[in-house]
Structures are given as C-alpha cells and as structure tokens.
Write a protein that holds these residues in place. Structure first.
Motif, PDB file in Angstrom:
ATOM      1  N   PHE A  47      79.638  51.910 -45.325  1.00 12.42           N
ATOM      2  CA  PHE A  47      78.419  51.528 -46.049  1.00 12.42           C
ATOM      3  C   PHE A  47      77.633  50.539 -45.189  1.00 12.42           C
ATOM      4  CE2 PHE A  47      80.131  52.079 -50.695  1.00 12.42           C
ATOM      5  CZ  PHE A  47      80.215  53.447 -50.487  1.00 12.42           C
ATOM      6  N   PRO A  48      76.325  50.778 -44.943  1.00 11.64           N
ATOM      7  CA  PRO A  48      75.543  49.797 -44.175  1.00 11.64           C
ATOM      8  C   PRO A  48      75.505  48.457 -44.893  1.00 11.64           C
ATOM      9  CG  PRO A  48      74.389  51.891 -44.330  1.00 11.64           C
ATOM     10  CD  PRO A  48      75.548  51.982 -45.274  1.00 11.64           C
ATOM     11  N   ARG A  49      75.656  47.395 -44.105  1.00 12.68           N
ATOM     12  CA  ARG A  49      75.660  46.055 -44.691  1.00 12.68           C
ATOM     13  C   ARG A  49      74.579  45.217 -44.038  1.00 12.68           C
ATOM     14  NH1 ARG A  49      80.611  48.153 -44.321  1.00 12.68           N
ATOM     15  NH2 ARG A  49      82.066  47.929 -46.045  1.00 12.68           N
ATOM     16  N   SER A  62      77.182  57.870 -35.545  1.00 15.91           N
ATOM     17  CA  SER A  62      78.455  58.247 -36.158  1.00 15.91           C
ATOM     18  C   SER A  62      78.861  57.218 -37.194  1.00 15.91           C
ATOM     19  CB  SER A  62      79.543  58.348 -35.082  1.00 15.91           C
ATOM     20  OG  SER A  62      80.819  58.466 -35.653  1.00 15.91           O
ATOM     21  N   LYS A  63      79.661  57.654 -38.123  1.00 13.73           N
ATOM     22  CA  LYS A  63      80.309  56.706 -39.024  1.00 13.73           C
ATOM     23  C   LYS A  63      81.016  55.622 -38.221  1.00 13.73           C
ATOM     24  CE  LYS A  63      84.400  57.398 -39.976  1.00 13.73           C
ATOM     25  NZ  LYS A  63      85.730  56.967 -39.431  1.00 13.73           N
ATOM     26  N   ASN A  64      81.516  55.996 -37.024  1.00 13.61           N
ATOM     27  CA  ASN A  64      82.254  55.049 -36.189  1.00 13.61           C
ATOM     28  C   ASN A  64      81.370  53.964 -35.592  1.00 13.61           C
ATOM     29  OD1 ASN A  64      83.763  57.892 -35.844  1.00 13.61           O
ATOM     30  ND2 ASN A  64      85.239  56.215 -35.810  1.00 13.61           N
ATOM     31  N   GLY A  65      80.070  54.117 -35.706  1.00 10.93           N
ATOM     32  CA  GLY A  65      79.182  53.051 -35.272  1.00 10.93           C
ATOM     33  C   GLY A  65      79.167  51.885 -36.246  1.00 10.93           C
ATOM     34  N   LEU A  66      79.614  52.131 -37.474  1.00 12.95           N
ATOM     35  CA  LEU A  66      79.656  51.089 -38.502  1.00 12.95           C
ATOM     36  C   LEU A  66      81.081  50.736 -38.916  1.00 12.95           C
ATOM     37  CD1 LEU A  66      76.796  52.372 -40.844  1.00 12.95           C
ATOM     38  CD2 LEU A  66      76.683  50.440 -39.280  1.00 12.95           C
ATOM     39  N   ILE A 109      69.231  53.939 -41.757  1.00  6.80           N
ATOM     40  CA  ILE A 109      70.414  54.751 -41.485  1.00  6.80           C
ATOM     41  C   ILE A 109      70.713  55.618 -42.708  1.00  6.80           C
ATOM     42  CG2 ILE A 109      72.924  54.708 -41.080  1.00  6.80           C
ATOM     43  CD1 ILE A 109      72.522  51.997 -39.707  1.00  6.80           C
ATOM     44  N   ILE A 110      71.009  56.902 -42.449  1.00  9.11           N
ATOM     45  CA  ILE A 110      71.567  57.770 -43.487  1.00  9.11           C
ATOM     46  C   ILE A 110      72.970  58.162 -43.038  1.00  9.11           C
ATOM     47  CG2 ILE A 110      71.481  60.036 -44.588  1.00  9.11           C
ATOM     48  CD1 ILE A 110      68.508  59.943 -44.562  1.00  9.11           C
ATOM     49  N   ASN A 111      73.939  57.879 -43.858  1.00  9.97           N
ATOM     50  CA  ASN A 111      75.295  58.356 -43.617  1.00  9.97           C
ATOM     51  C   ASN A 111      75.457  59.729 -44.249  1.00  9.97           C
ATOM     52  OD1 ASN A 111      76.074  56.035 -42.295  1.00  9.97           O
ATOM     53  ND2 ASN A 111      76.997  55.086 -44.100  1.00  9.97           N
ATOM     54  N   VAL A 112      75.917  60.686 -43.454  1.00 11.76           N
ATOM     55  CA  VAL A 112      76.226  62.014 -43.984  1.00 11.76           C
ATOM     56  C   VAL A 112      77.715  62.225 -43.724  1.00 11.76           C
ATOM     57  CG1 VAL A 112      75.614  64.454 -44.031  1.00 11.76           C
ATOM     58  CG2 VAL A 112      73.897  62.758 -43.381  1.00 11.76           C
ATOM     59  N   ASP A 113      78.534  61.628 -44.590  1.00 10.19           N
ATOM     60  CA  ASP A 113      79.983  61.576 -44.348  1.00 10.19           C
ATOM     61  C   ASP A 113      80.798  61.883 -45.601  1.00 10.19           C
ATOM     62  OD1 ASP A 113      79.492  59.331 -45.842  1.00 10.19           O
ATOM     63  OD2 ASP A 113      80.068  57.888 -44.292  1.00 10.19           O
ATOM     64  N   ALA A 114      80.105  62.386 -46.622  1.00  9.82           N
ATOM     65  CA  ALA A 114      80.744  62.688 -47.917  1.00  9.82           C
ATOM     66  C   ALA A 114      81.301  61.444 -48.586  1.00  9.82           C
ATOM     67  CB  ALA A 114      81.846  63.747 -47.751  1.00  9.82           C
TER      68      ALA A 114
END
Length: 700
Positions: free
Chosen positions: A698-700, A577-581, A687-692
């Motif tokens: 953003f992965p750091r 999830s986006k919430n993991g980052l 990681i691929i973010n699919v969150d529009a």
C-alpha cells in the motif's frame, strides 16, 4: 499490344484464365483491383470503375439493367463486392427528367438512394451519373499521372489531339456531378468511335464492350501517354534542373527528426496530428529544383490531389550547402503563421454565403530543399496517403511543365471543391475519433507480455505505437502480430538497448521520423534477478541498476526533450513493481532498482507538471503468463526462495493476494491506458498497484 515490361510502361495484368470463371460483378472487382494496384494508374481512393449488368429484380423476377459502380470512399486496389453501389439504370435515366439545371445539380445526389437496387447499403458516390450516362457497358475512370500531366497543361486540348487523334476526346474542366455526366453522354453520342475522353485538370474516362476490352483501352491509353512523354522529355532537365544537392540519407533523417515534432507542435493545438516523411527520388528531384517555389505556389490540379493536399504546400527556407537547422527551427513559427494568414485570405476571397466555416488553416504538405517532404494529417494513413497524392502531383507537374505550361486548379474552383456542401456533409458523417487518436506511444520492453498487451490496448484506442526491445526475434514477431491486427500504418519497431544513450536517442529519432514525435512513453523494459545479498555480485547489482534505473532515466530524458520541443504536454508511465514499495527476500538488487524507478517518476512529475507532462507509475505483481522474465532463472529463483516447485508459483501468488485473483498482462495494460489517456488528465506523480491486493505494498 500492351507492353509486358513494367519498366517501359504499364504491364497487362489481365489473366483470362482467372477472369473466365468469374461472375460479372466479380470481374468488376478483378478489373478494379488490377487497375488500382499500380499508383501510376490511379491514386489511393481515386477514380472509379463500373459495369452495367443485367440481373433478376428481387421484387418482380424480371431481368433489369443494374449499374455496379464504386461506392463512396472506396479504394480500387482493395475494393471487394460490398464496396460497390448498385442502382437501377431505368431509375437513373429517369432522373434526367427531374434535373433543374447546373445551379441545382447538387440536389440530384439526394435522389440516388431512390435508385438503389436490392437494398444495397453502400452509398453511391458523386461520380455515379458520370458512369450511368456513358452509353457503354463497362467504364473506367482513372487518375493516371501521365494523363493528368496532359489534362493540367495549358495546351491540354491540343496535346490530347496530337497524342491520341480522334481515339481519345477532350472536355473542359467541370466539377464532378450530374452536369458532367450529361456532358459525357453527349460526347459519346457525338463521337461514337471514341474510346475515351480526357477531362481537363481531372483525369481519364475509357470504355469498352467487354470488361477486358475496357481494361486494355485504359492501360494502352496510359502507355501511349507514358511513351509520348518519354520521347518528348528525354535529356530535358525536370523542373528547370537542380539548384541544390541533397543531404545524405542519415542527415536527412536527422533533420526530419528535429523538425517534425516542432511542426507537429505548431499545428496540433486543436487536434493532434501525425506525420509522414518522404525523401524518395521524385520528391528530392522536385524540392531541389529551380522551379520548386513557382510550381508549388500553383497548387495541384486533379480534385482528388487537391482535397488531400490543400490549396498549396508550405516551402521551408533551407540551404543544404549551409545546413543551419536551428535557424529553420527559429523561423518555423513565423512561416506557419504566414501560411495560416494566407489560407484565411484564400477562404475570405472565395467563400459563399452558405460556405461551411473555415477549417484547419495549417498546411498538409511541407517541402524542404535538400531534405524531402513532410505531410501531416489526423491519422498516419491519411498523412502517408496525402504524401502519395503530392508525389502524384509532382509527377503531373514534371510532365506538364516539360511539354507545356503547368496549370493548377483555379482558386475559386479549388475552394468550391474543398468547401463543397456535399463534401462537408461527408465530413460530418465521419465517426467520432477514438480516445487516443493522433497520439504516438513508445513502449520499451514492447516484445514481452506486458509490452504487447499495452500496445494492443493503446492501438485499440487509436494510438500509433512504436515497440522497443533488445530481443530482435521477439520484436519482429510482436510487430507482425500487431500489424496483422491493426494495420501496417500504426505499428513500428525499433531495436533498443535502454542502457545505451546512442540506442535510446536513435530510437526516438526513428519514432519522430515515422510518426512526427511522441506523446506517450511507457517505460517497461525490465529483468528480474534473485539472490541472497552475500551472493549478489557487483555485476548483477549493476545490471539491475543499468536496466531498471539508468534505462528508465535515459528514455525519460529523451522523451522530455521531444515533449518540450512539441509543447503539447506528454505522458510518461513507468512500469515498476510491488517490490518497489514492499521488500522481498533474496532480491535486494531488483527491489532497490524498482524503488529508484518510483522515486525517479516522482521527480519527473515535479519537473514536467508546468508543461502538462504527466508522470505516473503502475506497480504489477506476479504477472506470470506471457511475461518474458518468468521464462528464465527468475521463476526458478522465486520458487526456491519460497521453497516450492515452479508449477506451484501461480497458485501461490494468487492465494497470497487479498483478492485471491491472478494478475494478467491485460490488467497492467488497462492501468497503463488509464494513465496514458485523458481519463487521468488531473493525475501526476501517482501510483496504481495492480497486484490483486497486497497490504505491504500500500502506498504510504
């Protein structure tokens, strides 16, 4: 009179009230379908039917005689009108003047398109002359086990006469083609009262003056053979009798689950194979018998059986009274290498100067005393059908060896069929495999929106998919939906609580037994919760950790075990999830567990890289439509956290994204497919973010 009791023989399925209102071509379809509906009559794709029908020529308007005959590659049970080739009988008869003899008979196939009636695109099969030159309007050619048991006996001709007298004739073995068509014509002209003929090592031809008469002759001939065998073999042990006892049902499945991924690994170097397991009574009777090895070594007789099952099966050494499966595993590689060497020797002995190159030298059929039969092929349907063909062969061997001596197809004849140039041309015309052909995927949370969308995407690229979920009703509905779209061979489901070691292990056992192993794990099972930290109970914290962290660990561990057993690499895709980052208010348990998923994926990427096991993560955000987690309290909790109504959530998430776009399950499925396929062959730990678009994630 035909029996109405299927237990005593074949039932008469002809319904005159249905057939009376049909056109001649429709009656041909009807006759074919009811014949093909019983595997005792013919195997999948085997045999063919025909009708000679007078029709108006679209060019001249004259009435002409047209042969309607099952086209190449059709199946009698499911064939429709468009499955039949149509050819002018006048032109087919004219071909006899062009025939230059048996050494040139293959060239006659090239003339068949010139006889096509009404521009029919359906290709005519090699059996077309066999139907064309039988001087009767309606012809059935079937592969009944009871008849092939006669045809594959050493005393085949004498047995035919004993059972049928002059009513059914006999012809010696001849490969299907133009010459055999002329043999059939000659037999019919010389035996005008005969109703059919048995072809040695092949099958049955029958005919009639009406579609119903032809059908009834076919069924009554088979029933006569079934009754004769029942009388002759009563109280006689099959295959020399049993010498071992089978393991119990669950023990057999456990052995299959352990062996099938290893077999698959050994034979999938060039292309991934899919497996099928059969421990039916007929198979167990054969594999547990005294004569197993002697009969198996002879191979099959009917050409259709042989093409699907290869020259002979591989028999696995195993004593079910002392079930040492580890010893079998240790020796398996040697056994498979020995089979390959034997197959290469067969090819070298039999090849001609113009033979195609040697094909896959691995066995298709694997027989194991006390356990059953494994079959492997390029796709699940072919693996299953190959097993069905070998069951047909078992039935044939049972009958032939109980009344005579079973005779397999001579080695050179077998080779000449397997490496027939016409068969090679047919193989070369096969469409290119899809990108995930031969791959097996297990999708946890498979009954939810993302899970189903992922399954659809992977199935569309040729994968077999096992749906795993804890929601039984949703799981059944998802399986039915996907089966309707993609067919029953490629979709399975398992009930799985990802927090239970036992349930997870059983799910992978079931996957291995159904398909032969696993290539892709999509770890997607999830939940969502929202509460301020002071209101987050230990129970809620542990539930998040159990499902989203421990659950992902358990399914990954089991997948790694099978990947390493197969030695074919593998793909794990975590749906985090986006919430993991990026942290979110009032969701500490959920965000922490999702972060744990991401770090677990990185750890597994390090562990698996040396064995070509890739592990990557897809991070969705705000996938509301079709998502099960948004149908409960989570939706209300998130709306409360943002101080808005639930109806405003989708627009809120769309508006806050950088791209101002909504995210749907299909979008997540596309990213999962990317990581599961060779498109990302050089990517792991990513990681691929699919969150529009969300700058915080953003992965750091």
């Amino acid at each position: 009179m035909l029996t109405k009791n299927p237990a005593l023989g074949l039932a008469d399925l002809w319904d005159e009230s249905k057939a009376a209102g049909m056109s001649e071509p429709e009656r041909l379809v009807y006759r074919s379908n009811i014949l093909g509906s019983d595997k005792r009559v013919t195997n999948y794709g085997g045999g063919n039917t025909s009708s000679k029908i007078w029709q108006e020529d679209p060019l001249t308007g004259e009435e002409v005689e047209v042969l309607w005959v099952k086209g190449s590659g059709g199946d009698s049970a499911s064939i429709k009108l468009d499955g039949f080739a149509t050819l002018y009988m006048s032109k087919l008869r004219a071909l006899k003047a062009l025939y230059r003899g048996v050494e040139h008979e293959d060239e006659m196939v090239g003339y068949l398109p010139h006889a096509t009636f009404n521009l029919n695109p359906r290709a005519a099969s090699i059996d077309t002359p066999l139907h064309a030159y039988v001087p009767h309007a309606y012809v059935d050619h079937m592969h009944p086990d009871a008849i092939i048991a006669i045809a594959a006996s050493k005393d085949s001709k004498a047995l035919t006469e004993e059972i049928f007298g002059k009513e059914i004739g006999w012809l010696p073995w001849k490969r299907p083609g133009f010459e055999l068509g002329l043999w059939l014509e000659k037999f019919c002209l010389e035996n005008p009262d005969a109703k059919g003929v048995i072809l040695e090592s092949h099958g049955l031809f029958t005919w009639g003056n009406t579609p119903r008469a032809c059908y009834e002759t076919t069924i009554s001939t088979i029933n006569k053979a079934i009754a004769w065998f029942a009388e002759k073999t009563e109280d006689k042990p099959a295959f020399g009798g049993a010498v071992v006892e089978p393991l119990g049902v669950e023990e057999r499945r456990a052995v299959a689950a352990k062996l099938m991924p290893r077999i698959r690994g050994f034979i999938s170097a060039d292309s991934h194979k899919l497996g099928h397991f059969d421990d039916s009574p007929a198979v167990l009777e054969f594999v547990n018998s005294k004569n197993l090895r002697d009969l198996a070594a002879l191979g099959t007789s009917c050409p259709d059986h042989f093409l699907r099952t290869k020259i002979r099966p591989l028999v696995i050494d195993f004593d079910p009274a002392k079930p040492d499966v580890d010893a079998v595993v240790e020796k398996l590689g040697q056994d498979i290498e020995a089979y390959r060497a034997d197959y290469q020797a067969y090819y070298d002995r039999s090849r001609h100067s113009d033979s195609p190159p040697v094909r896959d030298p691995n066995a298709v059929v694997y027989l194991m005393p006390g356990v059953g039969m494994f079959t492997f092929a390029k796709d699940k349907a072919t693996a299953r059908i190959s097993g069905e063909f070998y069951v047909n062969a078992i039935n044939v061997m049972r009958g032939a060896s109980s009344v005579s001596t079973y005779v397999g197809l001579p080695e050179q004849e077998a080779f000449d069929i397997e490496y027939w140039l016409l068969e090679e041309a047919k193989l070369q015309r096969m469409p290119k495999p899809k990108s995930l052909a031969g791959r097996i995927a297990l999708v946890t949370g498979g009954a939810g929106g993302i899970g189903k969308a992922t399954a659809r995407r992977l199935l569309g690229e040729g994968a077999c998919v096992v749906l795993a979920d804890i929601d039984h009703a949703a799981l059944d509905a998802a399986q039915q939906e996907l089966t309707k779209l993609h067919g029953k061979d490629v979709v399975r489901s398992v009930s799985m609580n990802v927090t239970s070691e036992t349930a997870v292990a059983q799910g992978f056992v079931d996957t291995a037994v159904e398909f032969g192993g696993i290539d892709i794990l999509v770890s997607n099972a999830g939940l969502a919760s929202s509460a301020p930290i002071e209101d987050t109970s230990l129970e809620l914290w542990n539930k998040n950790m159990d499902i989203l962290s421990t659950g992902y660990f358990l399914v990954s561990r089991e997948a790694f075990r099978q990947f390493r057993a197969q030695k074919l690499g593998g793909n794990v895709v975590f749906v985090s999830s986006k919430n993991g980052l990026a942290a979110s208010p009032n969701a500490a348990a959920y965000c922490t567990a999702k972060a744990a998923e991401i770090h677990l994926a990185r750890c597994l990427a390090l562990e698996g890289a040396g064995e070509q096991i890739r592990v990557n993560t897809v991070n969705p955000d705000a996938v509301l439509r079709g998502s099960k987690i948004w149908t409960g309290e989570w939706k209300e909790q998130r709306a409360a956290a943002y101080k808005m109504s639930t109806d405003e959530l989708e627009e809120h998430y769309r508006s806050r994204s950088m791209l101002k776009r909504s995210v749907f399950p299909e979008d997540i499925a596309e990213a999962i497919y990317f990581f599961a396929s060779e498109l990302s062959a050089k990517s792991t730990g990513n990681i691929i973010n699919v969150d529009a678009g969300n700058a915080q994630s953003f992965p750091r």
